[in-house]
Design an enzyme around this catalytic site. Structure first.
Site, PDB file in Angstrom:
ATOM      1  N   ASP A  35     102.842  93.323 146.779  1.00  0.00           N
ATOM      2  CA  ASP A  35     102.512  93.237 148.194  1.00  0.00           C
ATOM      3  C   ASP A  35     101.427  92.160 148.354  1.00  0.00           C
ATOM      4  O   ASP A  35     100.808  91.732 147.376  1.00  0.00           O
ATOM      5  CB  ASP A  35     102.021  94.609 148.657  1.00  0.00           C
ATOM      6  CG  ASP A  35     101.548  94.616 150.095  1.00  0.00           C
ATOM      7  OD1 ASP A  35     102.195  93.988 150.941  1.00  0.00           O
ATOM      8  OD2 ASP A  35     100.515  95.256 150.363  1.00  0.00           O
ATOM      9  N   PHE A  36     101.168  91.739 149.581  1.00  0.00           N
ATOM     10  CA  PHE A  36     100.175  90.689 149.800  1.00  0.00           C
ATOM     11  C   PHE A  36      98.878  91.259 150.388  1.00  0.00           C
ATOM     12  O   PHE A  36      97.873  91.382 149.706  1.00  0.00           O
ATOM     13  CB  PHE A  36     100.737  89.588 150.705  1.00  0.00           C
ATOM     14  CG  PHE A  36      99.795  88.436 150.881  1.00  0.00           C
ATOM     15  CD1 PHE A  36      99.664  87.472 149.891  1.00  0.00           C
ATOM     16  CD2 PHE A  36      99.014  88.320 152.025  1.00  0.00           C
ATOM     17  CE1 PHE A  36      98.768  86.412 150.034  1.00  0.00           C
ATOM     18  CE2 PHE A  36      98.126  87.271 152.178  1.00  0.00           C
ATOM     19  CZ  PHE A  36      98.001  86.315 151.181  1.00  0.00           C
ATOM     20  N   ASP A  37      98.901  91.651 151.665  1.00  0.00           N
ATOM     21  CA  ASP A  37      97.681  92.128 152.334  1.00  0.00           C
ATOM     22  C   ASP A  37      97.226  93.458 151.733  1.00  0.00           C
ATOM     23  O   ASP A  37      98.013  94.403 151.618  1.00  0.00           O
ATOM     24  CB  ASP A  37      97.938  92.300 153.834  1.00  0.00           C
ATOM     25  CG  ASP A  37      98.167  90.978 154.529  1.00  0.00           C
ATOM     26  OD1 ASP A  37      97.173  90.313 154.862  1.00  0.00           O
ATOM     27  OD2 ASP A  37      99.340  90.609 154.729  1.00  0.00           O
ATOM     28  N   ASP A 217      99.703  98.704 148.889  1.00  0.00           N
ATOM     29  CA  ASP A 217      98.587  99.499 149.403  1.00  0.00           C
ATOM     30  C   ASP A 217      98.892 100.319 150.646  1.00  0.00           C
ATOM     31  O   ASP A 217      98.034 101.072 151.119  1.00  0.00           O
ATOM     32  CB  ASP A 217      97.410  98.565 149.736  1.00  0.00           C
ATOM     33  CG  ASP A 217      97.614  97.839 151.061  1.00  0.00           C
ATOM     34  OD1 ASP A 217      98.680  97.210 151.245  1.00  0.00           O
ATOM     35  OD2 ASP A 217      96.716  97.916 151.920  1.00  0.00           O
TER      36      ASP A 217
END
Length: 271
Positions: A35-37, A217
């Protein structure tokens, strides 16, 4: 057949090292989906300001340069957005897997493509309705739309939620759905598709003895955790809320530690 067990809080990563080492040792390669954010990049009030930490950028670059490892970024951001924030990986999935870039090609879920115009109209209505709310932001990601209220005064958050639900119900009809995230509300086509489906599509191109790892997250990452567990490894970033991930770390800094280990010691465990 009984009902599946309810998710339990994931265990701290340091308690999972024996299992992680054993899982990798039984594999011939590793697929790392990120995932990124909130995972590679810290959560910030302004989504446009989000960037991966330097250590995560360096760790991902190492993974990309390791032949035994395939690296993919799977984000709720639009594909074009996330690709410009982190270069290097050979595979990107945007809009929670509705867009997929690999092998030089970009594919878009056909149902999402059909509803792009409706999403655009809905975002325009939301922008007008939510304009009086301080610091509320509507993001049109073409295939999905996001209402950001992280920086909205707490007293106004119920108004944002109510207006967003009302507008999506009115203008989305039976074709669009609304889902929650970390201080966001997201609307998209009402179809059974998410990050877990993107992981499965990507993993299908890997050799059968590949270990799949997913790090994320948010609630939108839960389908990906379910897709990789228990044969692979799901790592939740953040608190100890119940999750389909089996391990957790506290922050993007811990993600960098794990990815650095994976690119050095971890890859040496492969059979």
């Amino acid at each position: 057949m009984g009902a599946p067990n309810a998710p339990s809080p994931p265990r701290p990563l340091e308690e999972q090292w024996p299992r992680i080492r054993a899982t990798i040792a039984d594999a011939t390669g590793i697929l790392v989906c990120l995932d990124f954010d909130g995972t590679l990049a810290p959560i910030v009030e302004d989504p446009d300001a989000a960037m991966p930490t330097e250590r995560n950028r360096e760790a991902v670059a190492t993974l990309v340069d390791t032949p035994e490892i395939t690296t993919a970024v799977i984000s709720g951001r639009a594909l074009s957005d996330v690709r410009q924030r982190l270069e290097g990986p050979s595979i990107y999935a945007g809009n929670h897997g509705l867009e997929l870039a690999r092998d030089g090609d970009i594919s878009v879920h056909p149902v999402a493509r059909e509803h792009a115009a409706r999403i655009e109209r809905l975002c325009a209505v939301l922008e007008v309705a939510l304009a009086p709310v301080p610091n509320c932001r509507v993001e049109n990601k073409r295939l999905t739309g996001t209402v950001h209220f992280r920086a909205v005064p707490s007293a106004a958050v119920p108004t944002v939620r109510r207006l967003t639900h009302d507008i999506v119900d009115r203008f989305g009809g039976d074709t669009l759905e609304l889902s929650p995230g970390k201080q966001i509300l997201e609307t998209g086509p009402d179809l059974t598709w998410g990050k877990g489906d993107a992981v499965e599509v990507i993993a299908a191109d890997e050799p059968s003895e590949t270990t799949v790892i997913y790090v994320g997250d948010d609630v939108t990452d839960e389908s990906a955790f379910r897709a990789v567990e228990p044969d692979g490894l799901g790592i939740r970033v953040g608190g100890d809320e119940p999750s389909s991930a089996s391990a957790r770390v506290e922050s993007p800094a811990d993600v960098a530690d794990f990815l650095s280990w994976l690119g050095s010691t971890g890859v040496d465990l492969l059979e």
